[in-house]
Design an enzyme around this catalytic site. Sequence first.
Site, mmCIF file in Angstrom:
data_model
loop_
_atom_site.group_PDB
_atom_site.id
_atom_site.type_symbol
_atom_site.label_atom_id
_atom_site.label_comp_id
_atom_site.label_asym_id
_atom_site.label_seq_id
_atom_site.Cartn_x
_atom_site.Cartn_y
_atom_site.Cartn_z
ATOM 1 N N MET A 34 0.847 -1.202 0.000
ATOM 2 C CA MET A 34 0.000 0.000 0.000
ATOM 3 C C MET A 34 0.886 1.257 0.000
ATOM 4 O O MET A 34 0.424 2.344 0.340
ATOM 5 C CB MET A 34 -0.946 -0.007 1.216
ATOM 6 N N LEU A 37 6.721 3.087 1.528
ATOM 7 C CA LEU A 37 7.606 1.939 1.720
ATOM 8 C C LEU A 37 8.661 2.188 2.800
ATOM 9 O O LEU A 37 9.171 3.295 2.945
ATOM 10 C CB LEU A 37 8.305 1.614 0.392
ATOM 11 N N HIS A 41 9.276 -3.436 3.645
ATOM 12 C CA HIS A 41 8.854 -3.693 2.263
ATOM 13 C C HIS A 41 10.078 -4.023 1.386
ATOM 14 O O HIS A 41 10.028 -4.911 0.541
ATOM 15 C CB HIS A 41 8.191 -2.457 1.647
ATOM 16 N N GLY A 151 4.684 -10.082 4.011
ATOM 17 C CA GLY A 151 5.404 -9.948 5.275
ATOM 18 C C GLY A 151 4.737 -10.759 6.381
ATOM 19 O O GLY A 151 3.510 -10.768 6.510
HETATM 20 O O1 PAF Z 1 -0.133 -5.873 3.502
HETATM 21 C C1 PAF Z 1 -0.557 -4.926 2.812
HETATM 22 O O2 PAF Z 1 0.093 -3.896 2.626
HETATM 23 C C2 PAF Z 1 -1.935 -5.027 2.171
HETATM 24 O O3 PAF Z 1 -2.839 -5.640 3.024
HETATM 25 C C3 PAF Z 1 -1.928 -5.690 0.789
HETATM 26 C C4 PAF Z 1 -1.464 -7.135 0.857
HETATM 27 C C5 PAF Z 1 -1.024 -4.907 -0.139
HETATM 28 C C6 PAF Z 1 -3.351 -5.690 0.191
HETATM 29 O O4 PAF Z 1 -3.842 -4.401 0.063
#
Ligand code: PAF
Length: 285
Positions: A34, A37, A41, A151
């Site tokens: 989302m 970062l 990430h 994660g």
């Molecule tokens: O873990 C996340 O950032 C979100 O839940 C995901 C997997 C990108 C789905 O929107």
Amino acid sequence: MPLDLEIIESTAAMQARARELRATGKTIVFVPTMGFLHAGHLSLMEIGREHGDILVASIFVNPTQFGPGEDLEAYPRDMPRDLALLEEVGADIVFTPTPDEIYTPGFQTYVTLEHLPNRLCGLSRPVHFRGVATVVTKLFHIVLPHAAVFGLKDYQQYVIIKRLVKDLGLDIRIIGGPTMREADGLALSSRNAYLNPAERESAICLNQALARADQMIKEGIVESQAIIAQSAAYIEAHTGTQIDYIALVDPETLEDVARIDRPVQMALAVKVGSTRLIDNRRLNE
Ligand code: PAF
């Protein structure tokens, strides 16, 4: 410096690109995010790079996984910085759809699981995992990955995605990436950005409670209730904390485990000020 990172915004273009890559025999590894970062990430991206030829990331703040009154509007965003970081970590493609691109007019099809969402975070976030399962399924159909990295900090999400892939017969390998932590043990999360200095200090009690529980089990305590009670007292002794849940669960079914006679997943969610944080750890391995 020219960007090596290919930015794709439309579903049709992303799908076409994925098909083209597959046709030339390339394997695609996908890391959905989302955005905003952080090193957590980026570690998933590093893992992703090892598991295929082409690394695709997505940045999409998924509205359907936020409940009413949650932080959808306030969720931190910084697209230029995210793109620079993805470029740096060697991602090949980033998919950045708009909400309308994912939730086309008239959208009404959701992916729901029967049991796994009705536990842990799902109890206080009733629509969250429906939103996650729906968007991830949709992203899988657009990006067409051979493997995807999630994660382990969002442990329930990881278990749900693994179940979903199995149940729907999707040919995608799900890889779990270890939780990255600050020097004092706080799990990295985009939501840490909401914490003021005093809250930031209190927030380390989540990881500390997990470490203390680990120690209790090593010292021979086997009753989950005793561990949960001591962990709750420890967390509550930190200013501004409010416990959502503390649970010791089976790592696959996420059902409560009363007696620690096998490996268990300890998971907790705590509000620190107004920020809800989660963390988890495998105990009694
Ligand atoms: O873990 C996340 O950032 C979100 O839940 C995901 C997997 C990108 C789905 O929107």
